[in-house]
Design an enzyme around this catalytic site. Structure first.
Site, PDB file in Angstrom:
ATOM      1  N   TYR A  85      -0.618 -62.927  -2.200  1.00  8.07           N
ATOM      2  CA  TYR A  85       0.308 -61.784  -2.049  1.00  8.07           C
ATOM      3  C   TYR A  85       1.748 -62.250  -2.210  1.00  8.07           C
ATOM      4  CZ  TYR A  85       2.312 -57.423  -0.486  1.00  8.07           C
ATOM      5  OH  TYR A  85       3.021 -56.251  -0.452  1.00  8.07           O
ATOM      6  N   PHE A 137      18.187 -44.480 -24.614  1.00  7.85           N
ATOM      7  CA  PHE A 137      16.741 -44.613 -24.717  1.00  7.85           C
ATOM      8  C   PHE A 137      16.142 -43.674 -23.673  1.00  7.85           C
ATOM      9  CE2 PHE A 137      12.548 -46.311 -23.771  1.00  7.85           C
ATOM     10  CZ  PHE A 137      12.002 -46.193 -25.039  1.00  7.85           C
ATOM     11  N   THR A 138      14.981 -43.117 -23.996  1.00  7.71           N
ATOM     12  CA  THR A 138      14.397 -42.034 -23.186  1.00  7.71           C
ATOM     13  C   THR A 138      14.298 -42.373 -21.694  1.00  7.71           C
ATOM     14  OG1 THR A 138      12.234 -42.875 -23.828  1.00  7.71           O
ATOM     15  CG2 THR A 138      13.113 -41.042 -25.116  1.00  7.71           C
ATOM     16  N   ASP A 228      19.509 -54.204 -22.111  1.00 12.81           N
ATOM     17  CA  ASP A 228      18.094 -53.870 -22.300  1.00 12.81           C
ATOM     18  C   ASP A 228      17.560 -54.913 -23.283  1.00 12.81           C
ATOM     19  OD1 ASP A 228      15.624 -52.906 -23.043  1.00 12.81           O
ATOM     20  OD2 ASP A 228      16.247 -50.800 -23.025  1.00 12.81           O
ATOM     21  N   LYS A 271       6.847 -55.454 -24.951  1.00 14.55           N
ATOM     22  CA  LYS A 271       7.324 -55.534 -26.335  1.00 14.55           C
ATOM     23  C   LYS A 271       7.448 -57.022 -26.713  1.00 14.55           C
ATOM     24  CE  LYS A 271       8.129 -51.003 -25.516  1.00 14.55           C
ATOM     25  NZ  LYS A 271       9.186 -50.612 -24.649  1.00 14.55           N
ATOM     26  N   ARG A 395      10.514 -39.244 -33.037  1.00 15.02           N
ATOM     27  CA  ARG A 395      11.754 -39.675 -32.413  1.00 15.02           C
ATOM     28  C   ARG A 395      12.843 -38.760 -32.971  1.00 15.02           C
ATOM     29  NH1 ARG A 395      10.573 -41.232 -27.919  1.00 15.02           N
ATOM     30  NH2 ARG A 395      10.125 -43.374 -27.434  1.00 15.02           N
ATOM     31  N   PHE A 462       8.300 -35.317 -24.655  1.00 18.27           N
ATOM     32  CA  PHE A 462       7.552 -35.724 -25.855  1.00 18.27           C
ATOM     33  C   PHE A 462       6.172 -36.295 -25.534  1.00 18.27           C
ATOM     34  CE2 PHE A 462       8.243 -40.291 -25.335  1.00 18.27           C
ATOM     35  CZ  PHE A 462       9.352 -40.318 -24.481  1.00 18.27           C
TER      36      PHE A 462
HETATM   37  C1  PLP Z   1       9.727 -49.421 -23.881  1.00 21.69           C
HETATM   38  C2  PLP Z   1      11.154 -49.472 -23.609  1.00 21.69           C
HETATM   39  C3  PLP Z   1      11.659 -49.325 -22.311  1.00 21.69           C
HETATM   40  C4  PLP Z   1      10.782 -48.971 -21.131  1.00 21.69           C
HETATM   41  O1  PLP Z   1       9.825 -49.939 -20.882  1.00 21.69           O
HETATM   42  P1  PLP Z   1       8.330 -49.600 -20.382  1.00 21.69           P
HETATM   43  O2  PLP Z   1       7.699 -50.938 -20.280  1.00 21.69           O
HETATM   44  O3  PLP Z   1       7.700 -48.723 -21.426  1.00 21.69           O
HETATM   45  O4  PLP Z   1       8.424 -48.904 -19.082  1.00 21.69           O
HETATM   46  C5  PLP Z   1      13.019 -49.485 -22.139  1.00 21.69           C
HETATM   47  N1  PLP Z   1      13.846 -49.720 -23.168  1.00 21.69           N
HETATM   48  C6  PLP Z   1      13.407 -49.823 -24.427  1.00 21.69           C
HETATM   49  C7  PLP Z   1      14.360 -50.086 -25.545  1.00 21.69           C
HETATM   50  C8  PLP Z   1      12.044 -49.696 -24.706  1.00 21.69           C
HETATM   51  O5  PLP Z   1      11.611 -49.770 -25.955  1.00 21.69           O
END
Ligand code: PLP
Length: 470
Positions: A85, A137-138, A228, A271, A395, A462
């Site tokens: 843990y 970004f969303t 980011d 990613k 998008r 979306f």
């Molecule tokens: C995917 C993404 C996020 C959010 O990350 P998640 O792992 O999907 O929660 C943030 N910023 C960018 C540019 C992304 O492509």
């Protein structure tokens, strides 16, 4: 900028061709459903590719998020999971890998990127503050708004033009930013929300010169910069290829130098970091770190696991090291360029220069007869699936959502359909099939009609919206 410069991969690498720096050890069969099965599946999904079942998809280019193929070393790493843990050894490995390659001092693991965005937004934004950034970004903007902030787009003008060949369309417009800081007062700016590469602009990079100048500007006003870093390794590749002075630098060196101009970062490890789940937050400020690691306990889990299993942290630690290897990143971005080049050569309208993780079809030029309110990019995503079982995503106006103040639909300049390439998953032959499918949809464009939304969720619509033909 000469478009051809980015088109011929052979030219870029000074040789005939490139190949993946790996061979395939395990395969997962895929199948193309019949035209009638695809029609039924799309009807059942209300023309939203997020609502399709994966089994009904042939080539899945919905996203590059969590769809990576892990290496044999990462799979072996799963067996080394220390599922304690508190104080798992995999946490310390992950922390060391982040410090080595990204260079920040403190690490907070999170279940994925948005977990990190949530915590950072809560800790670093006071209600009423402004959050300037290089295009929204969303999930990022959603968390900034939910923390009481207002996002302001300060990306350069060229980013909003799909055909503009600027090599660093992710750059911050420093004049726009400085005007905002003077206008609102530095104390009312929460931080600069910087992304490399910029997903919504088509996977476009930020230059080293721009981040350096941004640092100088922010230092003058005492404003912090958070990055980011989701696709920052891919951004580093574009700096190596396009920015004078970096051709001899390794991806790892460029990445660390870039990060050094920022105060911290959040990461969707799904990613660049080559895993199926995970994320992290990293900062240099000890006081902020204490706040973040206190908040993570409420929302994600203890600060040494943050919602992840020990084995997941091990896979991320190994993925961090793999993702900065030059041969990996060259073939990863090279595959995206390969697909983009096929489409450019057929005069199919896409965002140029081709981005790092995806080819973005320019739906406005693809379907000039479909007005933006009839959702051209959503329509194109549906058509690609119907034609060939290929899954892409919208998008454009659907992703942009509504203005929180007026409640009106936002009308973004870019109306795009994204063909996102998972890392280390598909071959060049799959890319040929995809290009031919896009060509078929393009040849059929005049007979294609738009869509209307018949169900609209409140947040990030979306993902779950439903549509029907107009
Ligand atoms: C995917 C993404 C996020 C959010 O990350 P998640 O792992 O999907 O929660 C943030 N910023 C960018 C540019 C992304 O492509």
């Amino acid at each position: 900028m000469d478009a051809k410069k980015y088109q011929t991969i052979g030219q870029q690498f000074g040789r005939r061709s490139w190949a993946e720096p790996w061979k395939i050890k395990m395969v997962e069969p895929i199948r193309l459903a019949s035209a009638e099965e695809r029609r039924q599946a799309m009807e059942g999904a209300f023309s939203n590719t997020f609502l399709l079942r994966s089994e009904d998809v042939y080539i899945d280019l919905l996203t590059d998020s969590g769809t990576n193929a892990m290496s044999d070393r990462q799979w072996a790493g799963l067996m080394l999971g220390d599922e304690a843990y508190a104080g798992s050894r995999n946490f310390y490995h992950l922390e060391a890998a982040m410090q080595t390659y990204y260079g920040y001092k403190y690490l907070v693991p999170t279940h994925q990127g948005r977990g990190a965005e949530h915590i950072l937004s809560q800790a670093a934004i006071k209600p009423g503050q402004w959050v300037p950034g290089n295009m929204y970004f969303t999930t990022t903007r959603q968390h900034q708004e939910m923390a009481g902030g207002t996002f302001v787009d300060v990306i350069i003008r060229e980013a909003h033009d799909a055909a503009d060949l600027h090599p660093f369309k992710g750059n911050v417009d420093l004049d726009k930013l400085e005007t905002l800081i003077k206008d609102k007062g530095a104390q009312n700016i929460a931080y600069v929300s910087l992304a490399g590469t910029v997903n919504m602009a088509g996977g476009q990079p930020v230059s080293m010169a721009n981040v350096r100048a941004l640092r100088e500007l922010c230092d003058r006003y005492g404003v912090r910069i958070y990055l980011d870093a989701t696709r920052m390794a891919e951004n580093a590749y574009f700096i190596q290829q396009r920015e004078p002075g970096y051709a001899d630098w390794t991806i790892a060196r460029i990445l660390k130098e870039f990060c050094s101009y920022t105060d911290g970062a959040w990461m969707s490890a799904k990613k660049d970091n080559l895993v199926n789940i995970g994320g992290w937050l990293a900062v240099n400020d000890a006081e902020l770190f204490e706040t973040l690691r206190n908040l993570v306990v409420i929302y994600e889990g203890l600060h040494t696991y943050g919602g992840l299993a020990g084995r997941d942290m091990e896979a991320i630690a190994i993925g961090i090291e793999e993702c900065v290897q030059d041969d990996h990143i060259r073939s990863r971005v090279g595959q995206v360029l390969y697909l983009g080049e096929l489409l450019i050569n057929w005069d199919i309208p896409i965002v140029q220069p081709v981005g790092g993780h995806a080819v973005f079809l320019d739906a406005k030029r693809f379907y000039p007869h479909i007005p933006q309110d009839e959702l051209p990019a959503q329509t194109l995503a549906a058509q690609l699936y119907l034609d060939s079982g290929i899954r892409s995503m919208e998008r454009g106006i659907v992703s942009a959502g509504r203005d929180p103040v007026t409640g009106e639909n936002r009308h973004p300049a870019l109306e795009l359909t994204r063909l996102t390439i998972p890392r280390r998953v598909y071959t060049q032959a799959h890319m040929d099939i995809v290009a031919e499918a896009v060509k078929a949809a393009y040849d059929n464009r005049e007979r294609t009609r738009g869509l209307r939304m018949i169900f609209e969720p409140k947040y990030l619509r979306f993902f779950q919206a439903r549509f029907e033909p107009v």
